[in-house]
Design a protein around this motif. Structure first.
Motif, PDB file in Angstrom:
ATOM      1  N   ASP A 207       0.808  -1.219   0.000  1.00  0.00           N
ATOM      2  CA  ASP A 207       0.000   0.000   0.000  1.00  0.00           C
ATOM      3  C   ASP A 207       0.843   1.271   0.000  1.00  0.00           C
ATOM      4  N   GLY A 208       2.146   1.119  -0.012  1.00  0.00           N
ATOM      5  CA  GLY A 208       3.025   2.280  -0.017  1.00  0.00           C
ATOM      6  C   GLY A 208       3.380   2.808   1.352  1.00  0.00           C
ATOM      7  N   ALA A 209       2.911   2.171   2.402  1.00  0.00           N
ATOM      8  CA  ALA A 209       3.238   2.600   3.768  1.00  0.00           C
ATOM      9  C   ALA A 209       4.533   1.934   4.220  1.00  0.00           C
ATOM     10  N   TYR A 210       5.196   2.552   5.191  1.00  0.00           N
ATOM     11  CA  TYR A 210       6.426   1.966   5.714  1.00  0.00           C
ATOM     12  C   TYR A 210       6.131   0.635   6.414  1.00  0.00           C
ATOM     13  N   GLU A 211       7.015  -0.332   6.197  1.00  0.00           N
ATOM     14  CA  GLU A 211       6.898  -1.611   6.896  1.00  0.00           C
ATOM     15  C   GLU A 211       7.083  -1.379   8.396  1.00  0.00           C
ATOM     16  N   GLN A 212       6.265  -2.071   9.195  1.00  0.00           N
ATOM     17  CA  GLN A 212       6.330  -1.881  10.646  1.00  0.00           C
ATOM     18  C   GLN A 212       7.295  -2.833  11.331  1.00  0.00           C
ATOM     19  N   CYS A 213       7.606  -3.942  10.679  1.00  0.00           N
ATOM     20  CA  CYS A 213       8.382  -4.983  11.355  1.00  0.00           C
ATOM     21  C   CYS A 213       9.669  -5.354  10.624  1.00  0.00           C
TER      22      CYS A 213
ATOM     23  N   LEU B 237       1.823  -1.627  25.382  1.00  0.00           N
ATOM     24  CA  LEU B 237       2.366  -2.003  24.072  1.00  0.00           C
ATOM     25  C   LEU B 237       3.679  -1.288  23.799  1.00  0.00           C
ATOM     26  N   THR B 238       3.726   0.017  24.024  1.00  0.00           N
ATOM     27  CA  THR B 238       4.930   0.778  23.682  1.00  0.00           C
ATOM     28  C   THR B 238       6.064   0.557  24.676  1.00  0.00           C
ATOM     29  N   GLU B 239       5.731   0.346  25.942  1.00  0.00           N
ATOM     30  CA  GLU B 239       6.787   0.210  26.941  1.00  0.00           C
ATOM     31  C   GLU B 239       7.489  -1.133  26.868  1.00  0.00           C
ATOM     32  N   PHE B 240       6.727  -2.189  26.533  1.00  0.00           N
ATOM     33  CA  PHE B 240       7.330  -3.525  26.461  1.00  0.00           C
ATOM     34  C   PHE B 240       7.411  -4.044  25.025  1.00  0.00           C
ATOM     35  N   ASP B 241       7.183  -3.162  24.049  1.00  0.00           N
ATOM     36  CA  ASP B 241       7.326  -3.505  22.622  1.00  0.00           C
ATOM     37  C   ASP B 241       6.535  -4.759  22.248  1.00  0.00           C
ATOM     38  N   LEU B 242       5.213  -4.720  22.517  1.00  0.00           N
ATOM     39  CA  LEU B 242       4.353  -5.857  22.188  1.00  0.00           C
ATOM     40  C   LEU B 242       3.879  -5.749  20.737  1.00  0.00           C
ATOM     41  N   VAL B 243       4.833  -5.733  19.846  1.00  0.00           N
ATOM     42  CA  VAL B 243       4.550  -5.614  18.415  1.00  0.00           C
ATOM     43  C   VAL B 243       5.382  -6.646  17.658  1.00  0.00           C
ATOM     44  N   CYS B 244       4.998  -6.861  16.408  1.00  0.00           N
ATOM     45  CA  CYS B 244       5.741  -7.758  15.510  1.00  0.00           C
ATOM     46  C   CYS B 244       5.918  -9.134  16.148  1.00  0.00           C
ATOM     47  N   ASP B 245       7.158  -9.597  16.325  1.00  0.00           N
ATOM     48  CA  ASP B 245       7.379 -10.939  16.872  1.00  0.00           C
ATOM     49  C   ASP B 245       6.941 -11.055  18.331  1.00  0.00           C
ATOM     50  N   ARG B 246       6.820  -9.948  19.034  1.00  0.00           N
ATOM     51  CA  ARG B 246       6.424  -9.962  20.444  1.00  0.00           C
ATOM     52  C   ARG B 246       4.930  -9.717  20.631  1.00  0.00           C
ATOM     53  N   LYS B 247       4.207  -9.595  19.528  1.00  0.00           N
ATOM     54  CA  LYS B 247       2.779  -9.290  19.605  1.00  0.00           C
ATOM     55  C   LYS B 247       1.995 -10.392  20.306  1.00  0.00           C
ATOM     56  N   ASP B 248       2.430 -11.634  20.106  1.00  0.00           N
ATOM     57  CA  ASP B 248       1.711 -12.767  20.696  1.00  0.00           C
ATOM     58  C   ASP B 248       1.771 -12.768  22.217  1.00  0.00           C
ATOM     59  N   LEU B 249       2.725 -12.062  22.803  1.00  0.00           N
ATOM     60  CA  LEU B 249       2.832 -12.036  24.260  1.00  0.00           C
ATOM     61  C   LEU B 249       1.588 -11.428  24.906  1.00  0.00           C
ATOM     62  N   ASN B 250       0.903 -10.566  24.184  1.00  0.00           N
ATOM     63  CA  ASN B 250      -0.317  -9.965  24.723  1.00  0.00           C
ATOM     64  C   ASN B 250      -1.368 -11.034  24.996  1.00  0.00           C
ATOM     65  N   ASP B 251      -1.658 -11.877  23.990  1.00  0.00           N
ATOM     66  CA  ASP B 251      -2.649 -12.935  24.173  1.00  0.00           C
ATOM     67  C   ASP B 251      -2.161 -14.006  25.142  1.00  0.00           C
ATOM     68  N   ILE B 252      -0.859 -14.266  25.128  1.00  0.00           N
ATOM     69  CA  ILE B 252      -0.321 -15.250  26.075  1.00  0.00           C
ATOM     70  C   ILE B 252      -0.508 -14.768  27.508  1.00  0.00           C
ATOM     71  N   SER B 253      -0.310 -13.482  27.739  1.00  0.00           N
ATOM     72  CA  SER B 253      -0.476 -12.954  29.098  1.00  0.00           C
ATOM     73  C   SER B 253      -1.929 -13.059  29.556  1.00  0.00           C
ATOM     74  N   GLN B 254      -2.882 -12.920  28.626  1.00  0.00           N
ATOM     75  CA  GLN B 254      -4.293 -13.104  28.985  1.00  0.00           C
ATOM     76  C   GLN B 254      -4.546 -14.556  29.381  1.00  0.00           C
ATOM     77  N   SER B 255      -3.901 -15.494  28.702  1.00  0.00           N
ATOM     78  CA  SER B 255      -4.046 -16.905  29.074  1.00  0.00           C
ATOM     79  C   SER B 255      -3.416 -17.183  30.428  1.00  0.00           C
ATOM     80  N   ILE B 256      -2.308 -16.488  30.734  1.00  0.00           N
ATOM     81  CA  ILE B 256      -1.687 -16.642  32.053  1.00  0.00           C
ATOM     82  C   ILE B 256      -2.644 -16.167  33.140  1.00  0.00           C
TER      83      ILE B 256
END
Length: 553
Positions: free
Chosen positions: A77-83, A122-141
């Motif tokens: 889409d012409g936007a900068y890659e995020q990851c 999200l911004t403090e612990f970089d829950l993006v890209c390869d670390r994005k899954d940690l958000n859902d994992i923490s909910q399971s914890i």
């Protein structure tokens, strides 16, 4: 011997004392939803890109736009890659501008976020890209913590009392809830969340037990429903709190610290008189009962108090007993699946509040708002249509809503949100129905064991629900398809269950009430018993419902 229900009737089934108790319990449950869904608002998606400050050493006078053009690839889409980013090189700036960079790699020096945004999880612990899954994992914890809390605090409250365990759980929730705001690492955050989840489970279990053991039979469902409604009100408060406080650490303190304002519970929260009687602490039970009668402006006759003696409880059945008898085996397997499906679709929709395309704060407000009519409607639905049809149809509707969502285009967020809201309403009503239905399906000697087993199934699916959301990276429709298909199948299985509306509650493993039984009626099956239209005497019914109140819900 005089039944304990007679003492509740004498002091007032739902007098001022019980109403104040329900109020205290309800206030404590107002704080529970924040821990369950508050993280959703701390990890809202934000624009980001790889940190490419390495090029500033080569071209210190580059503008931000020039820096990004030289170091970041663009997507379709012409936007900068995020990851991803172009691999750093040791060329001079003129060579980089002339020839450009081709080799790419994952972000190796962190990410850059809009500077105007308040710090989020999200911004403090970089829950993006390869670390994005940690958000859902923490909910399971967190859901794992709920499971552990059910296993630990339920039996502990039977051993040392409802009141001390309830107060301990509130203290743990406050200390670790506030402590989360000061954690230095995300893994410490997840560990603290697990402890908070365990405390939340203990509070919910003991709240139900205290209410059911103090309120008379005719008002019990209403009292429990009031506490459930306060939980729903808490869900509507959460989005407003999160909207006003964007800094996640301050938000965590604001959502957890109010529990310390309830310190006065140490002096006003009563112990269960029924538990005191069972433990043989008769004098303490008499004092508590007399205090309750005094507040209700009633007087307990001395002759009645002299009859207060420890009740002889029947030996409880084991988990294996649920699978030895054919009729019990069928009921157990279906109800375990029912609780599993209830929890899966309930938490699946609740934790995916940001995935339907509309404003996450308004969506959560709607999700919390529909729980009030859902829980109130259960009373009438169970009376009008019976348990079996209500349970089955509510599950089918929840599943169908999820399946229909999978076919809605992404550019129709309003339609998806409306369908998800209907699904949340029916899932909530189905969950409440399961509590009532399970208590009536199983005989007294295994009721506590059976409902505990069903509750464990619900906790396991609660752990799985956030992990199912990870499948969205393969196709956005997969999570909703899983939630919907499982729920529809289990809803159809519910039609195989017997109806229990207006039937006698069974006590023994033969599903036949020993008292007043004749040789011809001994050993009736659940299907046969469900056809009976008789009603058990109030004292026996009181004992049966007390068994249920001690279940590890």
């Amino acid at each position: 011997m005089t039944e304990f229900g007679d003492f509740i009737s004498a002091l007032g089934e739902f007098g001022l004392y019980q109403k104040l108790l329900v109020l205290l319990i309800s206030i404590s449950l107002l704080l529970n939803p924040f821990q369950m869904i508050g993280q959703v608002f701390m990890v809202l998606d934000e624009p980001h890109h790889c940190n490419t400050s390495w090029i500033c050493a080569i071209g210190p006078n580059l503008t931000e736009e020039e820096q990004l053009n030289l170091t970041l690839p663009r997507d379709a889409d012409g936007a900068y890659e995020q990851c991803s980013m172009y691999s750093p090189v040791d060329w001079d700036l003129d060579s980089i501008v002339a020839y450009g960079l081709n080799a790419t790699e994952k972000c190796s020096s962190g990410w850059v976020y809009p500077s105007a945004q308040a710090p989020s999880l999200l911004t403090e612990f970089d829950l993006v890209c390869d670390r994005k899954d940690l958000n859902d994992i923490s909910q399971s914890i967190y859901m794992l913590g709920l499971l552990l809390g059910s296993i630990i605090f339920g039996p502990l409250s039977d051993r040392i009392g409802r009141r001390p365990v309830f107060l301990i759980c509130m203290l743990i929730r406050g200390l670790f809830g506030v402590g989360i705001a000061f954690v230095p690492h995300f893994y410490v955050y997840m560990a603290f969340r697990c402890v908070v989840g365990a405390a939340e489970a203990g509070i919910m279990i003991i709240a139900l037990v205290l209410v059911t053991e103090w309120v008379g039979l005719s008002h019990r469902s209403k009292a429990v429903l009031i506490t459930h409604c306060c939980f729903a009100i808490g869900q509507m408060i959460v989005p407003g709190l999160c909207y006003g406080i964007r800094n996640w650490r301050l938000l965590q303190i604001a959502g957890s610290a109010p529990v310390f304002a309830l310190f006065f519970y140490i002096w006003v929260l009563p112990e269960s008189a029924r538990w005191l009687v069972i433990k043989g602490r008769i004098e303490e039970a008499k004092k508590v009962l007399q205090k309750a009668a005094s507040i209700n402006k009633r007087t307990l006759p001395q002759e009645l108090l002299e009859q207060l003696k420890p009740e002889t409880q029947p030996k409880p059945g084991s988990t294996l007993d649920l699978f030895r008898e054919k009729h019990l085996r069928k009921v157990t397997l279906i109800m375990v699946c029912t609780w599993f499906a209830d929890s899966l679709v309930y938490y699946g929709l609740s934790l995916n509040v940001s995935g339907f395309g509309l404003n996450v704060y308004l969506t959560q407000l709607a999700f919390g708002g529909v729980e009030l009519p859902a829980r109130c409607a259960c009373i009438f639905l169970l009376q009008w249509f019976g348990r079996k049809k209500t349970q089955a149809v509510l599950l089918l509707l929840s599943g169908l809503m999820c399946l229909i969502i999978t076919g809605i285009p992404e550019d129709q967020p309003v339609v998806s949100t409306v369908l998800a809201t209907i699904g949340k309403l029916t899932a909530t009503a189905s969950f409440s129905t399961s509590y009532v239905y399970s208590a009536e399906l199983f005989p007294t000697v295994v009721r506590q064991t059976s409902v505990g087993l069903c509750s464990m199934s619900a906790r396991l699916s609660g752990i799985m629900a956030p992990l199912m959301l990870l499948l969205e990276q393969y196709h956005r429709a997969i999570p909703m398809a899983v939630f919907g298909s499982v729920t529809v199948v289990v809803g159809l299985l519910c039609f195989l269950l017997p109806e229990t509306r207006g039937t006698d509650l069974a006590d023994d493993m033969g599903l036949e009430d020993i008292k007043g039984a004749t040789p011809q009626t001994s050993g009736r099956s659940l299907e046969t018993l469900s056809k009976k239209g008789t009603t058990k005497a109030g004292g026996d019914l009181e004992k049966d419902n007390y068994k249920f109140s001690e279940s590890k819900l």
